[in-house]
Write an enzyme that holds these catalytic residues in place. Structure first.
Site, PDB file in Angstrom:
ATOM      1  N   GLY A 143       0.898  -1.373   0.172  1.00  0.00           N
ATOM      2  CA  GLY A 143      -0.068  -0.005  -0.057  1.00  0.00           C
ATOM      3  C   GLY A 143       0.696   1.301   0.078  1.00  0.00           C
ATOM      4  O   GLY A 143       2.044   1.192   0.149  1.00  0.00           O
ATOM      5  N   HIS A 144       0.149   2.523  -0.102  1.00  0.00           N
ATOM      6  CA  HIS A 144       1.004   3.708  -0.245  1.00  0.00           C
ATOM      7  C   HIS A 144       1.496   3.915   0.883  1.00  0.00           C
ATOM      8  O   HIS A 144       1.045   3.770   2.152  1.00  0.00           O
ATOM      9  CB  HIS A 144      -0.245   4.851  -0.578  1.00  0.00           C
ATOM     10  CG  HIS A 144      -1.036   5.198   0.098  1.00  0.00           C
ATOM     11  ND1 HIS A 144      -2.408   6.145   0.038  1.00  0.00           N
ATOM     12  CD2 HIS A 144      -1.676   4.590   1.357  1.00  0.00           C
ATOM     13  CE1 HIS A 144      -3.038   5.777   0.861  1.00  0.00           C
ATOM     14  NE2 HIS A 144      -2.668   5.048   1.858  1.00  0.00           N
TER      15      HIS A 144
END
Length: 328
Positions: A223-224
């Site tokens: 994920g970011h």
């Protein structure tokens, strides 16, 4: 090119017991190796296979030198598995050299992207504006590097890898979702290998970071704003939610999940299919898998598990009553 045992030892080291002029035609497991192939023994539990093996040569630790050299050659080294790993790379380098154009004609490379002179870009890859690929790095087919993403030196990105897609960022307003633009990028260090169809999201404001030597298997979601420390390895289908920080030299087993905004210290090892719901600040092996069982038993145990908090409170009350009785 013909490889003799003398060639191998000259290049990779080790101590040869046997015929230095013996030609090796291939690499194979102990149980299936033929008279012109080389194999290895890395664990004592497989020594019965060594006795029956037809291999021309076996790579072994010093403790198995006598057994391995009966009727065949042996290369003796302190770490046979590491030696065999290096042998596979040598073998591929000699027998499967990189061929074809450095940048495949079907690849799309933005004029403002940068590719090192000895990097290879495979068929149907896409390198967007400002992306960079370091020296000796190989991008297999259909790899996408989104805008501003950087890949270091000597990396391998396998087919279908997507680096720098938007992170999953939305704000809810009156029952609807409004997009949060993802303004960071992805920075990947040196000697990183990323498996097929793995996705690494760009950061929301700061970059997502994959440090040197990280190894990611197939079908992983990062994920970011995640930060993964050097030489950490993750098996297939792992999911790491946004803003998690994972230390160096960690391992995460297949199918495990790390929730967002958590921290894993260096040398933390997560068992397969576990769900990490809290930060782990001490090194060690951690497991969170509900045991497999016959479904009827599993349902009963799951129902009991749901009552644990109530049982805990009842026990506290009982303990308090017992203590009061003792005092009176």
């Amino acid at each position: 090119m013909t490889l003799t045992l003398a060639n191998l030892v000259d290049r990779l080291g080790g101590r040869l017991c046997g015929d230095p002029d013996r030609v090796i035609a291939g690499l194979a497991p102990l149980q299936s190796a033929g008279h012109d192939q080389i194999s290895f023994l890395s664990h004592p539990k497989y020594q019965h296979q060594l006795t029956a093996s037809q291999a021309a040569c076996v790579i072994v630790a010093p403790a198995f030198e006598a057994l391995a050299s009966q009727g065949r050659s042996a290369i003796v080294t302190d770490d046979p598995y590491l030696y065999f790993a290096r042998l596979t790379r040598l073998w591929k380098q000699i027998h499967q050299p990189q061929t074809g154009p450095r940048i495949h004609p079907s690849a799309v490379v933005d004029p403002l992207a940068w590719v090192a002179e000895d990097a290879f870009i495979g068929p149907l890859c896409v390198l967007e504006r400002g992306s960079k690929v370091g020296a000796g790095t190989v991008l297999k087919s259909r790899v996408t590097l989104s805008e501003g993403c950087v890949v270091g030196e000597r990396c391998i990105l396998h087919s279908g890898v997507v680096v720098g897609a938007d992170g999953f960022g939305f704000a809810q307003h009156q029952g609807q979702w409004e997009k949060i633009e993802q303004l960071g990028a992805v920075r990947i260090g040196d000697d990183v290998e990323i498996g097929a169809n793995t996705c690494i999201d760009r950061g929301a404001l700061e970059d997502t970071v994959i440090e040197n030597g990280v190894k990611l298997d197939n079908l992983i979601q990062i994920g970011h704003n995640v930060h993964i420390g050097a030489h950490t390895a993750m098996a297939g289908c792992v999911g790491v939610a946004g803003s998690a920080r994972i230390g160096a030299h960690c391992t995460v087993g297949g199918g495990a999940v790390v929730l967002g905004h958590l921290t894993l210290a260096d040398h933390v090892h997560i068992s397969a299919a576990s769900v990490v719901t809290r930060s782990i600040l001490q090194p060690g092996q951690y497991t969170g898998v509900f045991p497999l069982d016959i479904n009827d038993n599993w349902e009963k145990n799951a129902a009991s598990l749901k009552q644990l908090s109530r049982l805990r409170e009842r026990i506290k009350v009982l303990e308090s009553e017992i203590q009061n009785n003792k005092e009176t």
